[in-house]
Design an enzyme around this catalytic site. Structure first.
Site, short mmCIF file in Angstrom:
data_model
loop_
_atom_site.label_atom_id
_atom_site.label_comp_id
_atom_site.label_asym_id
_atom_site.label_seq_id
_atom_site.Cartn_x
_atom_site.Cartn_y
_atom_site.Cartn_z
N GLU A 177 87.96 -17.40 -102.41
CA GLU A 177 89.31 -17.23 -102.17
C GLU A 177 89.58 -16.87 -101.10
O GLU A 177 89.63 -15.60 -101.10
CB GLU A 177 89.76 -15.79 -103.48
CG GLU A 177 88.96 -16.00 -104.44
CD GLU A 177 89.58 -17.32 -105.18
OE1 GLU A 177 89.98 -18.44 -104.89
OE2 GLU A 177 89.16 -18.09 -106.25
N LEU A 178 89.76 -17.49 -100.52
CA LEU A 178 90.55 -17.91 -99.27
C LEU A 178 92.16 -18.00 -98.71
O LEU A 178 92.75 -17.33 -99.60
CB LEU A 178 89.38 -18.19 -97.68
CG LEU A 178 87.62 -18.45 -97.81
CD1 LEU A 178 87.42 -19.55 -97.17
CD2 LEU A 178 87.51 -17.35 -98.40
N GLY A 220 89.77 -12.55 -99.25
CA GLY A 220 89.55 -12.58 -97.15
C GLY A 220 89.69 -13.45 -96.39
O GLY A 220 91.01 -14.91 -96.64
N GLY A 221 89.44 -13.90 -95.54
CA GLY A 221 89.74 -14.78 -94.27
C GLY A 221 89.09 -16.15 -93.88
O GLY A 221 87.30 -15.73 -94.37
N GLU A 274 97.83 -19.85 -90.90
CA GLU A 274 98.28 -19.18 -91.80
C GLU A 274 99.28 -17.72 -90.65
O GLU A 274 98.83 -16.86 -90.02
CB GLU A 274 97.06 -18.43 -93.18
CG GLU A 274 97.92 -17.46 -94.20
CD GLU A 274 97.06 -17.35 -94.57
OE1 GLU A 274 95.89 -17.01 -94.27
OE2 GLU A 274 97.09 -17.18 -95.78
N CYS A 306 98.11 -15.09 -100.83
CA CYS A 306 97.65 -16.49 -99.90
C CYS A 306 98.36 -17.50 -100.35
O CYS A 306 97.65 -18.64 -100.18
CB CYS A 306 95.90 -15.55 -100.54
SG CYS A 306 96.16 -15.75 -102.27
N LYS A 353 83.44 -3.11 -102.50
CA LYS A 353 83.87 -2.55 -101.39
C LYS A 353 85.32 -3.22 -100.99
O LYS A 353 85.73 -4.05 -100.54
CB LYS A 353 82.61 -3.25 -99.32
CG LYS A 353 83.19 -2.68 -98.66
CD LYS A 353 82.68 -3.62 -96.79
CE LYS A 353 84.22 -3.89 -97.02
NZ LYS A 353 85.31 -4.24 -96.35
N TRP A 363 93.02 -6.21 -98.06
CA TRP A 363 94.13 -5.17 -98.54
C TRP A 363 95.18 -5.28 -99.32
O TRP A 363 95.56 -4.56 -100.21
CB TRP A 363 94.81 -4.23 -97.25
CG TRP A 363 94.69 -5.67 -96.72
CD1 TRP A 363 94.46 -6.04 -95.13
CD2 TRP A 363 96.41 -6.34 -95.71
NE1 TRP A 363 94.81 -7.00 -93.76
CE2 TRP A 363 95.92 -7.09 -95.35
CE3 TRP A 363 97.22 -6.39 -96.68
CZ2 TRP A 363 96.64 -8.02 -94.57
CZ3 TRP A 363 98.23 -7.72 -96.57
CH2 TRP A 363 98.10 -7.95 -95.23
N ASN A 364 95.70 -6.70 -99.40
CA ASN A 364 96.52 -7.28 -100.40
C ASN A 364 95.96 -6.89 -101.42
O ASN A 364 95.53 -7.45 -102.07
CB ASN A 364 97.57 -8.63 -99.74
CG ASN A 364 96.81 -9.22 -100.39
OD1 ASN A 364 95.59 -9.20 -99.34
ND2 ASN A 364 96.85 -9.99 -100.81
P1 NAD Z 1 89.70 -10.50 -93.43
O1 NAD Z 1 89.16 -11.19 -94.08
O2 NAD Z 1 89.94 -10.01 -92.42
O3 NAD Z 1 89.29 -8.79 -94.63
C1 NAD Z 1 88.29 -9.49 -95.69
C2 NAD Z 1 87.12 -8.24 -96.54
O4 NAD Z 1 86.23 -8.90 -95.62
C3 NAD Z 1 87.83 -7.14 -96.06
O5 NAD Z 1 87.46 -5.75 -97.29
C4 NAD Z 1 86.92 -6.74 -94.41
O6 NAD Z 1 86.66 -5.52 -94.50
C5 NAD Z 1 85.94 -7.67 -94.60
N1 NAD Z 1 84.98 -8.40 -93.81
C6 NAD Z 1 84.92 -8.07 -92.61
N2 NAD Z 1 84.52 -8.82 -91.61
C7 NAD Z 1 83.40 -9.11 -92.39
C8 NAD Z 1 81.66 -9.30 -92.73
N3 NAD Z 1 81.33 -9.72 -91.94
N4 NAD Z 1 81.07 -9.55 -93.55
C9 NAD Z 1 81.60 -9.05 -94.95
N5 NAD Z 1 82.74 -8.35 -94.98
C10 NAD Z 1 83.61 -8.60 -94.10
O7 NAD Z 1 90.86 -10.44 -94.57
P2 NAD Z 1 92.30 -9.78 -94.78
O8 NAD Z 1 92.68 -9.82 -92.86
O9 NAD Z 1 91.90 -7.96 -94.87
O10 NAD Z 1 93.48 -10.32 -95.36
C11 NAD Z 1 93.99 -11.62 -95.47
C12 NAD Z 1 93.02 -12.77 -96.05
O11 NAD Z 1 92.88 -12.71 -96.76
C13 NAD Z 1 94.27 -14.26 -95.36
O12 NAD Z 1 93.18 -15.34 -95.23
C14 NAD Z 1 94.41 -14.48 -96.96
O13 NAD Z 1 95.33 -15.54 -97.65
C15 NAD Z 1 93.13 -13.93 -97.52
N6 NAD Z 1 93.81 -13.83 -98.86
C16 NAD Z 1 93.37 -14.80 -100.32
C17 NAD Z 1 93.38 -14.82 -101.78
C18 NAD Z 1 92.65 -15.77 -102.85
O14 NAD Z 1 93.24 -14.87 -103.64
N7 NAD Z 1 92.77 -16.47 -102.23
C19 NAD Z 1 93.75 -13.64 -102.29
C20 NAD Z 1 94.87 -12.63 -100.73
C21 NAD Z 1 93.49 -12.81 -99.84
#
Ligand code: NAD
Length: 487
Positions: A247-248, A225-226, A379, A281, A173, A149-150
């Protein structure tokens, strides 16, 4: 209440199911969002696949693709204020940040527009007579792009831009937390003139994400994401052996030596951890500080942290807004509690302010006497800084690398030789020296270890959306001899 639609095969439509999106500044529902079902995901992938093989897209020259991307860049720039407003409303990211970031997002599309017809193959000086051998760079196919979301407009631009420049098609998505800016972006994309299905935008939670990443027609998954979600994605994508770029998160060290320009370092640390309300991130979330300057540095940091204007995200004067979700705030509170129990000292912040919304104040925890405090390894994804002191350069390096993540790092020193030693020794995808948080479409971005793999930004990102085809062409007019006669 406003309502948004998903975008599949060039058409806007409601999904069968929907969900309410909350305004993080008030905690109340403000919009109705389409929740993509497994069948919606399937239709979106099929639309992308049909577009990928269509003469309208596959037959288009790279130069023409670049022109469409350039038109998209212009449209994003023109519509930046509206997109910024929506991102602020739906995610709580403050307006002064969304306005600046989205204006810059158009530069990413511009960069990849220019790159589209510069993705070149190669000719090989092959070791055989009468033979021409060359490599064609071809698009990998349908890309599944998944963003948190960010900064969704930014995180999707670094996927959509290079993927379309390379000739792929995309199903994006959006996060189920604050998808409004991406669903609105689909409307802007629609005006750019791409053939239908080249980009499809859906939203929904883990189920929609799992359906997308395990789809047999997806060739590459580009995920931000995470780490826990990344593991699910890698397992799901294994079904059809799709490639992945991940990219986590991070727990990035911000290292300050006692010869640094302290005021610059404090200012960079303030923006490094409190900008984006810490939901970044690359947040410099571990201050690694030389013992002799620690007290003076923390005093200055505390003054600045306490002077930060916390307020409504849509107010240009606001410097720190709400966290995106209540879950994020609860996570921050729990982690602070556990860290204080482990011996960390609260320098400032740490308590939820009164009133509605998911606000959280700039917080600093001194962990110099609590090296095992969980805030040093987990984190927050919020405006919380953990501090550790060091005496020698070797200690600074050891503390910096004492993490399973490896995304970003910052080094503040005036000693050039030391800066070079730190650059070599730090295990992270980005090292900023005497600066922090600078990004550009021209510079690759990404991490090691639990921070993922693959790079976004720069030329390499576009190449990652291509596959190589080796072509052998025999130029001799002589007939090919019968192989059995030869034997
Ligand atoms: P998240 O991993 O919970 O969700 C990210 C996305 O993944 C969402 O769209 C979610 O719906 C989807 N998702 C969830 N479960 C899934 C599955 N089983 N299969 C496929 N997709 C699925 O992350 P969050 O809490 O929304 O975001 C925060 C995380 O993102 C933090 O860890 C942050 O550091 C990371 N982040 C990384 C970067 C980077 O460029 N490295 C940039 C921004 C955020």
């Amino acid at each position: 209440m406003q309502s948004f639609q998903q975008y599949i095969g060039g058409a806007f439509e409601d999904a069968v199911a929907s969900f309410e999106s909350l305004d993080p500044a008030t905690g109340t529902a403000w919009a109705q969002m389409p929740a993509a079902s497994a069948s919606d995901v399937d239709r979106a992938v099929r639309a992308a696949e049909a577009a990928f093989f269509s003469p309208e897209w596959a037959g288009m020259t790279a130069t023409q693709r670049g022109k469409l991307l350039m038109r998209l860049a212009d449209l994003v720039a023109e519509n930046a204020p509206r997109l910024a407003e929506l991102e602020t409303r739906d995610t709580g990211k403050i307006i002064r940040e969304t306005s600046a970031q989205i204006a810059y997002v158009s530069e990413y599309y511009r960069y990849y527009a220019g790159l589209a017809d510069k993705i070149e193959g190669a000719h090989l000086p092959i070791d055989k007579p009468d033979m021409e051998v060359w490599l064609r760079r071809e698009p990998v196919g349908v890309v599944a792009a998944i963003v948190p979301w960010n900064s969704q407009l930014f995180l999707s631009a670094v996927k959509i831009g290079p993927a379309l420049a390379a000739g792929c098609t995309v199903v994006l998505k959006a996060s189920e937390e604050g998808p409004a800016p991406m669903l609105e972006f689909a409307r802007i994309f629609d005006q750019a003139g791409f053939p239908p299905g080249v980009l499809n935008v859906i939203t929904g939670g883990p189920e929609a994400g799992a359906a997308l990443t395990s789809h047999a027609s997806v060739a590459h998954v580009a995920f931000t994401g995470g780490p826990e979600t990344a593991r699910h994605i890698v397992r799901n994508s294994a079904e059809n052996l799709a490639s992945t770029s991940l990219e986590l998160g991070g727990k990035s060290p911000f290292i300050v030596f006692d010869d640094a320009d302290l005021e610059s370092a404090v200012n960079a640390q303030v923006s490094g951890i409190f900008a984006a309300t810490g939901q970044s991130c690359v947040a410099g979330s571990r201050l690694v500080i030389q013992k002799g300057i620690k007290d003076a540095f923390l005093q200055r940091l505390k003054e600045k942290a306490e002077a930060v204007v916390i307020g409504a995200p849509d107010d240009m004067a606001t410097e720190v807004g709400p966290l995106c979700t209540l879950k994020q705030r609860d996570h921050a509170l729990r982690l602070i509690e556990a860290s204080v129990a482990a011996g960390a000292k609260l320098v400032t912040g740490g308590a939820v302010p009164k009133g509605q919304g998911f606000f959280f104040p700039p917080t600093v925890l001194d962990c110099s006497a609590a090296p095992e405090a969980p805030c040093l390894s987990n984190e927050f994804f919020g405006p919380v800084l953990s501090v550790v002191e060091f005496e020698t350069e070797a200690e600074a390096m050891e503390i910096a690398n004492n993490t399973a993540f490896g995304l970003a790092s910052g080094v503040f020193t005036r000693n050039l030789n030391r800066a070079h030693r730190m650059i070599r020794g730090i295990r992270a995808g980005i090292v900023w020296v005497n600066t922090y948080r600078a990004v550009s479409p021209i510079a690759p971005f990404g991490g090691h270890g639990l921070s993922g793999h693959g790079r976004e930004g720069g030329l390499q990102a576009a190449l990652d959306y291509t596959k190589v085809k080796t072509v052998w062409l025999r130029t001799s007019d002589d007939p090919i001899p019968d192989p059995f006669v030869m034997r």
